[in-house]
Design a protein around this motif. Structure first.
Motif, PDB file in Angstrom:
ATOM      1  N   ASP A  26       0.843  -1.194   0.000  1.00 36.41           N
ATOM      2  CA  ASP A  26       0.000   0.000   0.000  1.00 36.41           C
ATOM      3  C   ASP A  26       0.882   1.250   0.000  1.00 36.41           C
ATOM      4  N   GLY A  27       0.274   2.417   0.099  1.00 32.27           N
ATOM      5  CA  GLY A  27       1.029   3.655   0.031  1.00 32.27           C
ATOM      6  C   GLY A  27       1.991   3.856   1.179  1.00 32.27           C
ATOM      7  N   GLN A  28       1.811   3.116   2.281  1.00 32.48           N
ATOM      8  CA  GLN A  28       2.717   3.202   3.427  1.00 32.48           C
ATOM      9  C   GLN A  28       3.791   2.110   3.404  1.00 32.48           C
ATOM     10  N   GLY A  29       3.828   1.343   2.306  1.00 32.51           N
ATOM     11  CA  GLY A  29       4.855   0.305   2.180  1.00 32.51           C
ATOM     12  C   GLY A  29       4.518  -1.001   2.849  1.00 32.51           C
ATOM     13  N   ARG A  30       3.283  -1.158   3.292  1.00 35.58           N
ATOM     14  CA  ARG A  30       2.885  -2.405   3.948  1.00 35.58           C
ATOM     15  C   ARG A  30       2.404  -3.425   2.924  1.00 35.58           C
ATOM     16  N   ASP A  31       2.780  -4.682   3.139  1.00 38.47           N
ATOM     17  CA  ASP A  31       2.354  -5.738   2.219  1.00 38.47           C
ATOM     18  C   ASP A  31       0.845  -5.890   2.251  1.00 38.47           C
ATOM     19  N   VAL A  32       0.280  -6.147   1.077  1.00 37.33           N
ATOM     20  CA  VAL A  32      -1.163  -6.257   0.890  1.00 37.33           C
ATOM     21  C   VAL A  32      -1.503  -7.674   0.448  1.00 37.33           C
ATOM     22  N   ALA A  33      -2.571  -8.230   1.007  1.00 38.66           N
ATOM     23  CA  ALA A  33      -3.029  -9.551   0.591  1.00 38.66           C
ATOM     24  C   ALA A  33      -3.413  -9.531  -0.883  1.00 38.66           C
ATOM     25  N   HIS A  34      -2.918 -10.505  -1.637  1.00 37.68           N
ATOM     26  CA  HIS A  34      -3.174 -10.566  -3.067  1.00 37.68           C
ATOM     27  C   HIS A  34      -3.041 -12.020  -3.524  1.00 37.68           C
ATOM     28  N   ASP A  35      -3.220 -12.230  -4.794  1.00 37.44           N
ATOM     29  CA  ASP A  35      -3.056 -13.556  -5.381  1.00 37.44           C
ATOM     30  C   ASP A  35      -2.446 -13.381  -6.762  1.00 37.44           C
ATOM     31  N   VAL A  36      -1.673 -14.370  -7.190  1.00 42.61           N
ATOM     32  CA  VAL A  36      -1.160 -14.408  -8.561  1.00 42.61           C
ATOM     33  C   VAL A  36      -1.712 -15.678  -9.178  1.00 42.61           C
ATOM     34  N   LEU A  37      -2.823 -15.555  -9.876  1.00 44.96           N
ATOM     35  CA  LEU A  37      -3.529 -16.710 -10.408  1.00 44.96           C
ATOM     36  C   LEU A  37      -3.696 -16.569 -11.918  1.00 44.96           C
ATOM     37  N   PHE A  38      -4.180 -17.625 -12.534  1.00 39.47           N
ATOM     38  CA  PHE A  38      -4.401 -17.576 -13.967  1.00 39.47           C
ATOM     39  C   PHE A  38      -5.625 -16.730 -14.294  1.00 39.47           C
ATOM     40  N   ALA A  39      -5.574 -16.101 -15.472  1.00 39.10           N
ATOM     41  CA  ALA A  39      -6.615 -15.150 -15.866  1.00 39.10           C
ATOM     42  C   ALA A  39      -7.991 -15.801 -15.923  1.00 39.10           C
ATOM     43  N   PHE A  40      -8.093 -17.047 -16.353  1.00 41.09           N
ATOM     44  CA  PHE A  40      -9.406 -17.686 -16.460  1.00 41.09           C
ATOM     45  C   PHE A  40     -10.061 -17.797 -15.087  1.00 41.09           C
ATOM     46  N   ALA A  41      -9.259 -18.047 -14.050  1.00 48.81           N
ATOM     47  CA  ALA A  41      -9.819 -18.202 -12.707  1.00 48.81           C
ATOM     48  C   ALA A  41     -10.321 -16.860 -12.181  1.00 48.81           C
ATOM     49  N   PHE A  42      -9.584 -15.785 -12.468  1.00 51.93           N
ATOM     50  CA  PHE A  42     -10.081 -14.471 -12.057  1.00 51.93           C
ATOM     51  C   PHE A  42     -11.420 -14.186 -12.722  1.00 51.93           C
ATOM     52  N   HIS A  43     -11.511 -14.442 -14.014  1.00 54.42           N
ATOM     53  CA  HIS A  43     -12.768 -14.171 -14.721  1.00 54.42           C
ATOM     54  C   HIS A  43     -13.892 -15.066 -14.211  1.00 54.42           C
ATOM     55  N   ALA A  44     -13.576 -16.310 -13.865  1.00 56.02           N
ATOM     56  CA  ALA A  44     -14.611 -17.237 -13.401  1.00 56.02           C
ATOM     57  C   ALA A  44     -15.197 -16.812 -12.054  1.00 56.02           C
ATOM     58  N   PHE A  45     -14.348 -16.368 -11.137  1.00 59.39           N
ATOM     59  CA  PHE A  45     -14.810 -16.054  -9.792  1.00 59.39           C
ATOM     60  C   PHE A  45     -15.113 -14.570  -9.585  1.00 59.39           C
ATOM     61  N   TRP A  46     -14.602 -13.719 -10.479  1.00 68.53           N
ATOM     62  CA  TRP A  46     -14.914 -12.293 -10.434  1.00 68.53           C
ATOM     63  C   TRP A  46     -15.361 -11.852 -11.828  1.00 68.53           C
ATOM     64  N   PRO A  47     -16.486 -12.377 -12.310  1.00 66.19           N
ATOM     65  CA  PRO A  47     -16.914 -12.067 -13.685  1.00 66.19           C
ATOM     66  C   PRO A  47     -17.157 -10.581 -13.931  1.00 66.19           C
ATOM     67  N   ASP A  48     -17.438  -9.832 -12.884  1.00 65.17           N
ATOM     68  CA  ASP A  48     -17.642  -8.399 -13.014  1.00 65.17           C
ATOM     69  C   ASP A  48     -16.428  -7.612 -12.500  1.00 65.17           C
ATOM     70  N   GLY A  49     -15.309  -8.318 -12.337  1.00 66.01           N
ATOM     71  CA  GLY A  49     -14.109  -7.672 -11.836  1.00 66.01           C
ATOM     72  C   GLY A  49     -13.544  -6.678 -12.835  1.00 66.01           C
ATOM     73  N   THR A  50     -12.623  -5.854 -12.345  1.00 64.41           N
ATOM     74  CA  THR A  50     -12.022  -4.792 -13.160  1.00 64.41           C
ATOM     75  C   THR A  50     -10.659  -5.233 -13.651  1.00 64.41           C
ATOM     76  N   TRP A  51     -10.462  -5.137 -14.959  1.00 65.30           N
ATOM     77  CA  TRP A  51      -9.174  -5.449 -15.565  1.00 65.30           C
ATOM     78  C   TRP A  51      -8.367  -4.169 -15.676  1.00 65.30           C
ATOM     79  N   MET A  52      -7.244  -4.132 -14.984  1.00 61.32           N
ATOM     80  CA  MET A  52      -6.403  -2.935 -14.942  1.00 61.32           C
ATOM     81  C   MET A  52      -5.394  -3.011 -16.097  1.00 61.32           C
ATOM     82  N   LEU A  53      -5.872  -2.668 -17.273  1.00 59.08           N
ATOM     83  CA  LEU A  53      -5.066  -2.779 -18.470  1.00 59.08           C
ATOM     84  C   LEU A  53      -4.276  -1.486 -18.701  1.00 59.08           C
ATOM     85  N   ALA A  54      -3.185  -1.612 -19.428  1.00 61.05           N
ATOM     86  CA  ALA A  54      -2.368  -0.432 -19.734  1.00 61.05           C
ATOM     87  C   ALA A  54      -3.177   0.578 -20.512  1.00 61.05           C
ATOM     88  N   GLN A  55      -2.957   1.857 -20.228  1.00 60.62           N
ATOM     89  CA  GLN A  55      -3.680   2.947 -20.922  1.00 60.62           C
ATOM     90  C   GLN A  55      -3.083   3.190 -22.302  1.00 60.62           C
TER      91      GLN A  55
END
Length: 322
Positions: free
Chosen positions: A293-322
């Motif tokens: 985060d902005g204070q340098g503290r580790d944040v809970a996250h996951d590094v998973l395959f794209a299909f799994a993100f779409h399957a479980f977060w179908p309305d999730g936001t894809w942070m694509l390059a501008q």
């Protein structure tokens, strides 16, 4: 994919879709309360081949100082758990590929270290739920190719990628995810000179080998019938998920650091993929990343395959390059 099944020791005859109601599973799970569930379509739940506990979870693993001989290649991936006031611990994927869950205790905190190879989802949870301490095992079931766990206290089922109960007494309950990350064994040793590493379990498994050879180069996920991700993102591209947002590993590889949504995603180094070659130590290089985060503290996250993100977060936001 055929090679994957042969190496894993599974046969297609054992990979059966569930019936359209939970009666299909009652004979195997007589202590599970199927009347409490958030599963709307039982066909989503499939047998991955192994039965209940056919993939044996580890309970109370032995740990040694990282200065001792661990038998790990410097490039091998480990899950790093670094809690305040406790020596950091490394859980090698060479063990989690074959066991998927490690129930451990760090200081006074009971934790479940989990890894789903088919989704590449590595999550660590606090095992305390609603005032009870739980111990987790592997059901042998999959939903959207993701591991379904169960707790031994109530035999409720839990979706690993979500950390949420989906069947039984704890239906709808949520596990607390801890901020951990994956990195190479060499990186762990350099960053945590006082750290500990999990000792090889006392099971007859070919540790150090990958039973899913070539999986992360496949065109389609194993035992997944859902939609492909949007925006042309390949199904088996790794993405960094924080909440319901996802950044592609390819974008982070190119930019090396991304500052968005109050987060800092950084490309720290590289590690061997555990899902590439037969020998984990020879796997292709993939990014080892940190999310803070902005204070340098580790944040809970996951590094998973794209299909799994779409399957479980179908309305999730894809942070694509501008």
């Amino acid at each position: 994919m055929k090679h994957l099944i042969l190496v894993a020791g599974w046969v297609l005859a054992l990979v059966l879709p569930a019936a359209a109601d939970p009666n299909f599973w009652r004979h195997e799970w007589p202590n599970t309360d199927f009347s409490q569930t958030s599963v709307e379509n039982w066909v989503e739940i499939m047998s991955g081949g192994p039965p209940k506990d056919g993939i044996p979870a580890i309970h109370g693993p032995a740990m040694v100082a990282q200065t001792d001989e661990a038998g790990l290649d410097p490039r091998e991936p480990v899950i790093t758990v670094a809690l305040d006031g406790q020596p950091a611990r490394a859980y090698p994927l060479r063990y989690l590929l074959w066991h998927e869950i490690v129930n451990d205790r760090i200081g006074g905190l009971p934790v479940a270290v989990t890894y789903c190879p088919l989704c590449n989802s590595a999550l660590v949870f606090d095992r305390r739920v609603q005032g009870r301490e739980l111990s987790f095992g592997v059901t042998g079931k999959l939903r959207n190719s993701d591991m379904v766990m169960y707790d031994r206290e109530t035999e409720s089922w839990w979706q690993q990628a979500l950390g949420v109960g989906i069947v039984g007494h704890f239906n709808g309950a949520r596990l607390t995810q801890l901020p951990v990350w994956m990195e190479s064994w060499a990186s762990f040793r350099a960053s945590h000179p006082g750290g500990m590493v999990m000792v090889e379990p006392d099971h007859a498994r070919p540790y150090g080998t990958n039973p899913y050879r070539g999986y992360d180069s496949s065109r389609r996920p194993f035992l997944y019938n859902g939609e492909n991700p949007p925006h042309g993102v390949p199904p088996l591209m790794r993405v960094i998920r924080v909440g319901d947002r996802a950044w592609t590993m390819e974008r982070l590889r190119q930019e090396r650091e991304i500052r968005e949504a109050g987060l800092v995603l950084s490309w720290q180094a590289e590690q061997a993929s555990a899902l590439d070659t037969g020998a984990i130590s020879q796997g292709k290089p993939v990014g080892a990343i940190r999310v803070r985060d902005g204070q340098g503290r580790d944040v809970a996250h996951d590094v998973l395959f794209a299909f799994a993100f779409h399957a479980f977060w179908p309305d999730g936001t894809w942070m694509l390059a501008q």
